[in-house]
Enzyme design. Structure first.
Site, PDB file in Angstrom:
ATOM      1  N   TYR A   1      11.618 -40.966  51.692  1.00 56.21           N
ATOM      2  CA  TYR A   1      11.827 -40.876  50.441  1.00 56.21           C
ATOM      3  C   TYR A   1      10.626 -41.135  49.481  1.00 56.21           C
ATOM      4  CZ  TYR A   1      17.018 -40.034  50.931  1.00 56.21           C
ATOM      5  OH  TYR A   1      18.148 -39.491  50.870  1.00 56.21           O
TER       6      TYR A   1
ATOM      7  N   LYS B   1      13.528 -43.093  65.754  1.00 55.21           N
ATOM      8  CA  LYS B   1      13.238 -41.929  66.701  1.00 55.21           C
ATOM      9  C   LYS B   1      11.979 -42.478  67.239  1.00 55.21           C
ATOM     10  CE  LYS B   1      14.412 -38.219  67.508  1.00 55.21           C
ATOM     11  NZ  LYS B   1      15.204 -37.562  68.744  1.00 55.21           N
TER      12      LYS B   1
ATOM     13  N   ASP C   1      19.427 -39.979  66.922  1.00 55.90           N
ATOM     14  CA  ASP C   1      20.243 -38.557  67.211  1.00 55.90           C
ATOM     15  C   ASP C   1      21.631 -39.256  68.125  1.00 55.90           C
ATOM     16  OD1 ASP C   1      18.370 -39.313  69.234  1.00 55.90           O
ATOM     17  OD2 ASP C   1      18.172 -37.353  69.765  1.00 55.90           O
TER      18      ASP C   1
ATOM     19  N   ASP D   1      20.714 -42.265  55.260  1.00 62.16           N
ATOM     20  CA  ASP D   1      21.381 -41.380  54.421  1.00 62.16           C
ATOM     21  C   ASP D   1      22.502 -40.561  55.172  1.00 62.16           C
ATOM     22  OD1 ASP D   1      22.047 -40.053  52.116  1.00 62.16           O
ATOM     23  OD2 ASP D   1      20.521 -38.267  52.633  1.00 62.16           O
TER      24      ASP D   1
ATOM     25  N   ASP E   1      26.801 -40.698  55.653  1.00 60.48           N
ATOM     26  CA  ASP E   1      27.807 -39.754  55.089  1.00 60.48           C
ATOM     27  C   ASP E   1      28.609 -39.235  56.474  1.00 60.48           C
ATOM     28  OD1 ASP E   1      26.724 -39.243  52.684  1.00 60.48           O
ATOM     29  OD2 ASP E   1      26.790 -37.041  52.908  1.00 60.48           O
TER      30      ASP E   1
HETATM   31  C1  IPM Z   1      23.024 -41.169  48.713  1.00 62.01           C
HETATM   32  C2  IPM Z   1      22.312 -39.762  47.912  1.00 62.01           C
HETATM   33  C3  IPM Z   1      21.059 -40.034  47.297  1.00 62.01           C
HETATM   34  C4  IPM Z   1      20.238 -40.167  48.593  1.00 62.01           C
HETATM   35  C5  IPM Z   1      20.739 -38.900  46.543  1.00 62.01           C
HETATM   36  C6  IPM Z   1      21.622 -38.573  45.512  1.00 62.01           C
HETATM   37  C7  IPM Z   1      19.417 -39.119  45.911  1.00 62.01           C
HETATM   38  O1  IPM Z   1      22.733 -38.791  48.995  1.00 62.01           O
HETATM   39  O2  IPM Z   1      22.949 -42.098  47.878  1.00 62.01           O
HETATM   40  O3  IPM Z   1      23.186 -41.377  49.865  1.00 62.01           O
HETATM   41  O4  IPM Z   1      19.689 -39.290  49.183  1.00 62.01           O
HETATM   42  O5  IPM Z   1      20.002 -41.333  48.850  1.00 62.01           O
HETATM   43 MG    MG Z   2      23.599 -39.619  50.981  1.00 64.02          MG
END
Ligand code: IPM
Ligand code: MG
Length: 370
Positions: free
Chosen positions: A143, A194, A227, A251, A255
């Site tokens: 990032y 990884k 993975d 990240d 999710d």
């Molecule tokens: C998160 C989001 C952010 C990230 C974006 C909005 C920059 O996906 O907080 O998980 O990638 O960190």
């Molecule tokens: Mg995210």
């Protein structure tokens, strides 16, 4: 009543202001009924800041964020700002706050509420009772790594570059947070990288192991390729207690983990920095979900993730565990009654708006405090 508890609220874009509106009601309730009052200020971030100031977060807002006990953020981004230059996008505001406040440890719990077992796309027996904590490194890795950018090569081809980079101290400080959390939970940490293809992954694995052997031998540590972790999360998520991983894998895995719980609309997060000389730890709390422009302004958004983010602030920054429990219990009770926003609706449930979800939460809080 004067208060020494300061909170900066940054609603942001899309559904951010709507869900934050419900959080403000919970904060007001606490003020009235629990005698817990906060000095609240509000400011702009993301697209809202771009519209007002031309940049996704101003220096003044960052200053404010540095000065308060906790920042509560809604969400940033939306199609209106999609065509902007990369460095000016709403997301850069969020990333700058994380970086400037040095919020390197991002705690993303994935907890499956009993009432929502059926809302998950996975079989009930796979997710029932699920309670895992993902600790995502938040201020390093790909990032922020340099070099980065898009260049045009002499032959006219274009080349995009990002750099995955971690130092020993960056790895150790986030791993320490994971080990400490595990001590208060089920005593197990899975570290994901990884190392089979990336040198930064090899370093990650070695440093986490070293720190464990030096200071956290009471915690059970295992290593897993990221993975494989993605696969194991849907195969048998309950094998995990605390997962610690880098910014990008975190990240993605967070999710994925969120869907085990039924909806992205349920998950809060805490981003924590180091403890300073005064004993204070810089902190920002935000839902894991984004600004959901497709449903913004329609009263459909689920405010629970943001309300639970406030609960995390009560727990981690303000040391008000009883109040945090109260807020979390209110959520549980509302869900148990079948009151649902659209994202978590189930056969027989009562589908309510964002504001009605707020009403239901306040009614449960009132009932418990009566
Ligand atoms: C998160 C989001 C952010 C990230 C974006 C909005 C920059 O996906 O907080 O998980 O990638 O960190
Ligand atoms: Mg995210």
């Amino acid at each position: 009543m004067p208060s020494n508890k300061s909170l900066l609220v940054l609603p942001g874009d899309g559904i951010g202001p709507e869900v934050m509106g419900q959080v403000r009601r919970v904060v007001d309730w606490m003020d009235k009924r629990r005698a817990v009052s906060f000095d609240i200020s509000e400011d702009l971030v993301g697209g809202a800041a771009i519209d007002a100031h031309g940049i996704p977060v101003t220096d003044a807002t960052v200053e404010k964020a540095m000065g308060v006990d906790a920042v509560l953020l809604g969400a940033v981004g939306g199609p209106k700002w999609d065509s902007l230059d990369f460095s000016k996008k709403p997301e850069r505001g969020l990333l700058r706050l994380r970086k400037d406040l040095q919020l390197y440890a991002n705690l993303r719990p994935a907890l499956c509420f009993e009432a929502l077992v059926e809302a998950s796309t996975l079989k009930p027996e796979v997710v029932a009772g699920l309670d895992i904590m993902i600790v995502r490194e938040l201020t390093g890795g790909v990032y922020f790594g340099e070099p980065r950018g898009i260049e045009t090569l002499p032959n006219g081809e274009r080349r995009g570059v990002n750099t995955q980079v971690y130092t020993t101290s960056e790895i150790r400080r986030v791993a320490a947070v994971a080990f400490e959390l595990a001590r208060k939970r089920n005593g197990r940490v899975t570290s994901c990288e990884k190392a089979n293809v990336m040198e930064s992954g090899v370093l990650w694995r070695e440093e986490v192991q070293k720190l464990h052997d030096e200071s956290f031998q009471d915690v059970e540590l295992s290593h897993m390729y990221a993975d494989n972790a993605a696969m194991q999360l849907v195969r048998n998520p309950k094998q995990f207690d605390v997962i610690v991983t880098d910014n990008l894998f975190g990240d993605i895995l967070s999710d994925e983990a969120s869907m085990l719980t039924g909806s992205l609309g349920m998950l809060p997060s805490a981003s924590l920095g180091d403890v300073d000389e005064t004993g204070r730890r810089k902190a920002m709390y935000e839902p894991v979900h984004g600004s959901a422009p497709d449903i913004a302004g329609q009263g459909k958004a689920n405010p629970v993730a943001t309300v639970l983010s406030l609960a995390m602030a009560l727990r981690y920054t303000f040391d008000l565990a009883d109040d945090a429990d109260l807020v979390e219990k209110a959520v549980e009770k509302v869900l148990a009654k079948g009151i649902r926003t659209a994202d978590i609706q189930a056969p027989g449930s009562q589908v309510v708006s964002t504001g009605q979800m707020g009403d239901a939460l306040l009614a449960e809080l009132d009932a418990m405090a009566a």
